[in-house]
Design an enzyme around this catalytic site. Structure first.
Site, PDB file in Angstrom:
ATOM      1  N   GLU A 135       4.284   4.189  -6.480  1.00  0.00           N
ATOM      2  CA  GLU A 135       3.136   3.265  -6.388  1.00  0.00           C
ATOM      3  C   GLU A 135       2.496   3.376  -5.010  1.00  0.00           C
ATOM      4  O   GLU A 135       3.109   3.930  -4.084  1.00  0.00           O
ATOM      5  CB  GLU A 135       3.618   1.825  -6.648  1.00  0.00           C
ATOM      6  CG  GLU A 135       4.546   1.315  -5.573  1.00  0.00           C
ATOM      7  CD  GLU A 135       5.468   0.193  -6.012  1.00  0.00           C
ATOM      8  OE1 GLU A 135       5.976   0.249  -7.152  1.00  0.00           O
ATOM      9  OE2 GLU A 135       5.682  -0.728  -5.206  1.00  0.00           O
ATOM     10  N   LYS A 137       1.217   2.664  -1.232  1.00  0.00           N
ATOM     11  CA  LYS A 137       1.733   1.910  -0.088  1.00  0.00           C
ATOM     12  C   LYS A 137       0.546   1.186   0.537  1.00  0.00           C
ATOM     13  O   LYS A 137      -0.317   1.813   1.160  1.00  0.00           O
ATOM     14  CB  LYS A 137       2.391   2.864   0.915  1.00  0.00           C
ATOM     15  CG  LYS A 137       3.015   2.151   2.092  1.00  0.00           C
ATOM     16  CD  LYS A 137       3.831   3.119   2.924  1.00  0.00           C
ATOM     17  CE  LYS A 137       4.534   2.441   4.077  1.00  0.00           C
ATOM     18  NZ  LYS A 137       3.685   1.615   4.924  1.00  0.00           N
ATOM     19  N   ASP A 139      -1.789  -0.966   2.878  1.00  0.00           N
ATOM     20  CA  ASP A 139      -1.811  -0.994   4.341  1.00  0.00           C
ATOM     21  C   ASP A 139      -2.374  -2.325   4.832  1.00  0.00           C
ATOM     22  O   ASP A 139      -3.573  -2.460   5.071  1.00  0.00           O
ATOM     23  CB  ASP A 139      -2.685   0.176   4.829  1.00  0.00           C
ATOM     24  CG  ASP A 139      -2.436   0.474   6.286  1.00  0.00           C
ATOM     25  OD1 ASP A 139      -1.470  -0.068   6.850  1.00  0.00           O
ATOM     26  OD2 ASP A 139      -3.206   1.255   6.868  1.00  0.00           O
ATOM     27  N   TYR A 248       4.786  -6.419  -4.980  1.00  0.00           N
ATOM     28  CA  TYR A 248       5.432  -5.208  -5.482  1.00  0.00           C
ATOM     29  C   TYR A 248       6.950  -5.284  -5.546  1.00  0.00           C
ATOM     30  O   TYR A 248       7.606  -4.283  -5.813  1.00  0.00           O
ATOM     31  CB  TYR A 248       5.021  -4.004  -4.636  1.00  0.00           C
ATOM     32  CG  TYR A 248       5.051  -4.262  -3.137  1.00  0.00           C
ATOM     33  CD1 TYR A 248       6.247  -4.453  -2.458  1.00  0.00           C
ATOM     34  CD2 TYR A 248       3.858  -4.348  -2.410  1.00  0.00           C
ATOM     35  CE1 TYR A 248       6.270  -4.702  -1.114  1.00  0.00           C
ATOM     36  CE2 TYR A 248       3.871  -4.588  -1.053  1.00  0.00           C
ATOM     37  CZ  TYR A 248       5.082  -4.766  -0.408  1.00  0.00           C
ATOM     38  OH  TYR A 248       5.107  -5.024   0.930  1.00  0.00           O
ATOM     39  N   LYS A 344       4.097   9.138   3.638  1.00  0.00           N
ATOM     40  CA  LYS A 344       2.911   8.797   4.436  1.00  0.00           C
ATOM     41  C   LYS A 344       1.824   9.857   4.296  1.00  0.00           C
ATOM     42  O   LYS A 344       2.107  11.050   4.433  1.00  0.00           O
ATOM     43  CB  LYS A 344       3.301   8.662   5.914  1.00  0.00           C
ATOM     44  CG  LYS A 344       4.381   7.622   6.173  1.00  0.00           C
ATOM     45  CD  LYS A 344       3.827   6.241   6.265  1.00  0.00           C
ATOM     46  CE  LYS A 344       3.321   6.003   7.649  1.00  0.00           C
ATOM     47  NZ  LYS A 344       3.195   4.621   8.010  1.00  0.00           N
ATOM     48  N   CYS A 438     -31.798  -2.333  32.729  1.00  0.00           N
ATOM     49  CA  CYS A 438     -31.948  -1.593  31.475  1.00  0.00           C
ATOM     50  C   CYS A 438     -31.965  -0.091  31.763  1.00  0.00           C
ATOM     51  O   CYS A 438     -32.753   0.376  32.592  1.00  0.00           O
ATOM     52  CB  CYS A 438     -33.232  -2.022  30.778  1.00  0.00           C
ATOM     53  SG  CYS A 438     -33.591  -1.014  29.325  1.00  0.00           S
ATOM     54  N   CYS A 441     -35.857   0.975  30.604  1.00  0.00           N
ATOM     55  CA  CYS A 441     -37.078   0.510  31.275  1.00  0.00           C
ATOM     56  C   CYS A 441     -36.807  -0.076  32.666  1.00  0.00           C
ATOM     57  O   CYS A 441     -37.719  -0.531  33.338  1.00  0.00           O
ATOM     58  CB  CYS A 441     -37.808  -0.509  30.405  1.00  0.00           C
ATOM     59  SG  CYS A 441     -36.964  -2.097  30.307  1.00  0.00           S
ATOM     60  N   CYS A 456     -31.800  -6.467  27.302  1.00  0.00           N
ATOM     61  CA  CYS A 456     -33.049  -6.206  27.994  1.00  0.00           C
ATOM     62  C   CYS A 456     -34.071  -7.091  27.295  1.00  0.00           C
ATOM     63  O   CYS A 456     -34.219  -7.029  26.075  1.00  0.00           O
ATOM     64  CB  CYS A 456     -33.407  -4.726  27.826  1.00  0.00           C
ATOM     65  SG  CYS A 456     -35.112  -4.389  28.290  1.00  0.00           S
ATOM     66  N   CYS A 461     -40.035  -2.692  26.076  1.00  0.00           N
ATOM     67  CA  CYS A 461     -39.112  -1.621  26.465  1.00  0.00           C
ATOM     68  C   CYS A 461     -39.186  -0.508  25.418  1.00  0.00           C
ATOM     69  O   CYS A 461     -39.014  -0.760  24.221  1.00  0.00           O
ATOM     70  CB  CYS A 461     -37.690  -2.185  26.547  1.00  0.00           C
ATOM     71  SG  CYS A 461     -36.426  -0.916  26.721  1.00  0.00           S
TER      72      CYS A 461
HETATM   73  S1  IVH Z   1       8.775  -1.943  -0.953  1.00  0.00           S
HETATM   74  C1  IVH Z   1      12.941  -3.358  -0.088  1.00  0.00           C
HETATM   75  N1  IVH Z   1       6.420  -1.287  -1.807  1.00  0.00           N
HETATM   76  O1  IVH Z   1       5.399  -0.966   3.804  1.00  0.00           O
HETATM   77  C2  IVH Z   1      11.518  -3.160  -0.480  1.00  0.00           C
HETATM   78  N2  IVH Z   1       6.641  -1.832   0.500  1.00  0.00           N
HETATM   79  O2  IVH Z   1       6.413   0.617   6.031  1.00  0.00           O
HETATM   80  C3  IVH Z   1      10.711  -2.732   0.644  1.00  0.00           C
HETATM   81  N3  IVH Z   1       4.544  -1.757   1.750  1.00  0.00           N
HETATM   82  O3  IVH Z   1       7.644  -3.350   5.020  1.00  0.00           O
HETATM   83  C4  IVH Z   1       9.270  -2.751   0.469  1.00  0.00           C
HETATM   84  N4  IVH Z   1       3.239  -1.185   0.073  1.00  0.00           N
HETATM   85  O4  IVH Z   1       5.416  -4.183   4.011  1.00  0.00           O
HETATM   86  C5  IVH Z   1       7.137  -1.660  -0.734  1.00  0.00           C
HETATM   87  N5  IVH Z   1       4.371  -0.726  -2.715  1.00  0.00           N
HETATM   88  C6  IVH Z   1       5.082  -1.091  -1.674  1.00  0.00           C
HETATM   89  C7  IVH Z   1       4.512  -1.279  -0.405  1.00  0.00           C
HETATM   90  C8  IVH Z   1       5.332  -1.643   0.669  1.00  0.00           C
HETATM   91  C9  IVH Z   1       3.279  -1.494   1.350  1.00  0.00           C
HETATM   92  C10 IVH Z   1       4.899  -2.099   3.144  1.00  0.00           C
HETATM   93  C11 IVH Z   1       5.979  -3.145   3.281  1.00  0.00           C
HETATM   94  C12 IVH Z   1       7.051  -2.481   4.110  1.00  0.00           C
HETATM   95  C13 IVH Z   1       6.278  -1.412   4.801  1.00  0.00           C
HETATM   96  C14 IVH Z   1       7.186  -0.297   5.296  1.00  0.00           C
END
Ligand code: IVH
Length: 607
Positions: A135, A137, A139, A248, A344, A438, A441, A456, A461
């Site tokens: 799934e 991640k 941010d 999640y 990542k 400025c 001018c 300004c 100007c």
């Molecule tokens: S699972 C034990 N699932 O990423 C379960 N984390 O860099 C741990 N994060 O601290 C988390 N999307 O804040 C999980 N789909 C996702 C996530 C996720 C973002 C964050 C979470 C974690 C950090 C680690």
């Protein structure tokens, strides 16, 4: 979460309530249905992104509920939609302990890392092939939510993983987090859920624009904006930022007496489905389950390709062993579970040298410092200059010429300097001195007390004049196609165009002699200029680029007058009596109407 039949049923009740509301016949005994209907429409709007009710109708029903609850406070329930409303300021956020420590994730950066992760998991489990759930991640800022007897009772930040800040009131402002969920349908009495709070890209851009407009420093990325917003003490301000959330992970739950673990709840993907059915926004649609690591790697690559098309930021994928039994067998270190890993995506940060700072003058006279950088590739584009906004921003980040700086380009968002790296200084870096006059001018610059921006104030100007013309001809303003920034600058530099009214008296025979201008392009330009005279008054007002007058205010103003010249007769007080026009806007229009010359010229030219 709502079956087809239930959806039809609730839609019918909605229609009845809308009718009742419009005839003023909603009463106390409608309160339960009103609440249910509002929950349903919030779910359609925020979770499914598929509303079945107009904003106006929703607002009317919401107000009806508010009114009923006001006269019958004993009937207010903690999960009523009205209970999200922010009240007062939070003094501080008490520290609370998480029911289960919020561990982090181990990181991986390429296919080899993932193959290695899979190999270790297979060795530890003694299996040939492992099923994974993959799934996005997200941010943003990590949160934990506790539900007891179906009601959201606590929302907290991650903090150090063991303890976080209790930010329940702020969490309640997030519409994608339900105030109640029917955990009891699955025999669950208490549950701790983990998720991520986000701000979507367009809200982030808008929010940063507002900060800059107010002379404040913009935030470097949506992650900082989301995490920072969670810790704001004024929940009403939090509500304005339109945070969103994905959940999640169910980190902990207890069962009601005599109840058993819900049937089928034996895997991570089943828990995402359960959360989705309970009305949460889990990555139910984005997640995929695969056996073996090869397809996992492919899916991670596929998702990286579509990363920019998402409305929110993700910085990778999370790969989780799907079976709970296997997760338990694999266990965890003190830092991360052995059954999950983050993959990542390529970084969107880079370091480069700050070579110089130039000062640009905008159409309202604001002087903006722009950092010139050693060109560097970040997030697929080469960046060589970045706005550094204002004097305060430069001071806050302690930016010096010659510094090594960390820059970030979050998605399609304008790149920002995250910070300078003082440890990389050699000693010959130069502290920046903001000009007092400025740069175009040479008139003296001014700064209002509560503002961060130096201006300004010479309306003549050249930099301002050119920027005003560019804004005037732009698409959302008078939409004079074929003009464009380059032509405005060229005509101005050659002395063919001196101000906005000059657009309508351009001497095309002079333009004809310029290289690259054929008769056809001149005819088109002439036509576009003539056509612009037919633009409605609100566009003309907006096109003038009056400070604080955006498209909405321009519409309000256009309704109050027949022609621009009428503004000459308006006092600041009269202007302020118009809807959405406060002292700032009123003062600005009044100040601008001092430029009667433009108004008069435009009138004479029939614009
Ligand atoms: S699972 C034990 N699932 O990423 C379960 N984390 O860099 C741990 N994060 O601290 C988390 N999307 O804040 C999980 N789909 C996702 C996530 C996720 C973002 C964050 C979470 C974690 C950090 C680690």
């Amino acid at each position: 979460m709502y079956s087809k039949e239930r959806t039809v049923f609730l839609q019918n009740i909605t229609n009845e309530l809308v009718k009742k509301e419009s005839t003023g016949s909603i009463f106390q005994n409608d309160i339960v249905q009103l609440r249910e209907v509002l929950h349903f429409h919030e779910y359609r709007y925020y979770i499914l992104n598929d509303p079945l009710l107009s904003d106006y109708e929703y607002d009317q029903l919401y107000k009806a509920l508010e009114k009923l609850e006001k006269s019958n406070p004993e009937l207010i329930s903690p999960d009523s939609p009205t209970q999200r409303v922010a009240k007062g300021l939070t003094k501080d956020f008490p520290t609370v302990q998480h029911l289960v420590p919020m561990l982090s994730l181990d990181n991986s950066y390429n296919a080899e890392d993932l193959i290695d992760f899979d190999r270790k998991a297979r060795e530890l489990s003694g299996l040939d092939m492992i099923e994974y759930c993959v799934e996005p991640k997200f941010d943003g800022g990590s949160i934990s939510l506790i539900y007891e007897n179906n009601i959201l009772v606590r929302g907290a930040t991650r903090g150090d993983g063991a303890e976080g800040d209790n930010v329940t009131n702020n969490i309640k402002q997030i519409r994608t987090i339900p105030l109640s969920a029917k955990f009891s349908d699955f025999g669950i009495q208490q549950a701790e859920i983990r998720g991520e709070v986000l701000i979507n890209k367009s809200n982030f851009v808008r929010y940063n624009e507002q900060l800059v407009e107010q002379g404040l420093s913009p935030l470097a990325n949506p992650r900082n904006a989301a995490a920072g917003t969670l810790r704001i003490k004024d929940a009403a301000e939090v509500a304005k930022r339109n945070l969103e959330a994905f959940v999640y992970h169910v980190s902990y739950f207890t069962l009601e007496e005599g109840k058993q673990i819900p049937a089928g709840l034996t895997s991570h993907d089943a828990s995402l489905k359960l959360l989705w059915e309970l009305g949460f926004r889990s990555p139910e649609k984005e997640k995929k389950v695969f056996t073996g690591i090869e397809r996992v790697i492919e899916y991670c690559n596929e998702f990286e390709q579509i990363r920019d098309t998402l409305p929110y930021e993700i910085d990778g994928m999370v790969i989780k062993v799907n079976s709970f039994a296997l997760q338990e067998k694999l266990g965890m270190t003190s830092h991360h579970p052995r059954w999950a890993i983050a993959y990542k995506f390529k970084a969107r940060q880079a370091t480069t040298k700050l070579l110089d700072v130039e000062f640009q003058v905008g159409r309202t006279g604001a002087v903006t410092p722009v950092a010139k950088l050693e060109p560097v590739a970040v997030g697929g584009v080469t960046v060589s200059s970045i706005s550094v906004h204002n004097e305060e921003y430069i001071r806050e980040k302690d930016l010096r010429i010659g510094d090594t700086v960390l820059i970030e380009r979050a998605g399609d968002v304008i790149p920002q300097i995250v910070k300078s790296l003082p440890d990389a200084r050699k000693g010959d870096e130069k502290v920046l001195v903001f000009p007092k006059t400025c740069p175009v001018c040479q008139n003296q610059l001014f700064k209002e007390e509560e503002e961060a921006v130096w201006r300004c104030i010479n309306i003549e100007c050249p930099a301002q004049v050119v920027e005003r013309i560019i804004h005037f001809v732009s698409k959302d303003a008078m939409d004079i196609r074929g003009f464009g920034e380059a032509n405005v600058c060229k005509f101005y530099d050659m002395g063919f165009l001196k101000d906005i009214p000059g657009i309508y008296t351009l001497d095309f025979s002079k333009i004809n002699s310029l290289e690259g201008f054929g008769q056809k392009s001149i005819d088109n330009l002439q036509l576009a200029i003539n056509n612009s005279k037919k633009q409605p008054l609100n566009r003309l007002i907006y096109a003038l680029g009056i400070r604080f007058v955006g498209e909405t205010t321009a519409k309000t103003l256009a309704q109050a007058v027949n022609h621009l010249l009428d503004f000459k007769n308006f006092s600041v007080e009269q202007l302020q009596s118009l809807e959405d026009v406060g002292p700032k806007v009123g003062g600005s229009i009044h100040h601008f109407s001092a430029m009667k010359k433009i108004f008069t010229c435009l009138k004479c030219l029939n614009v």
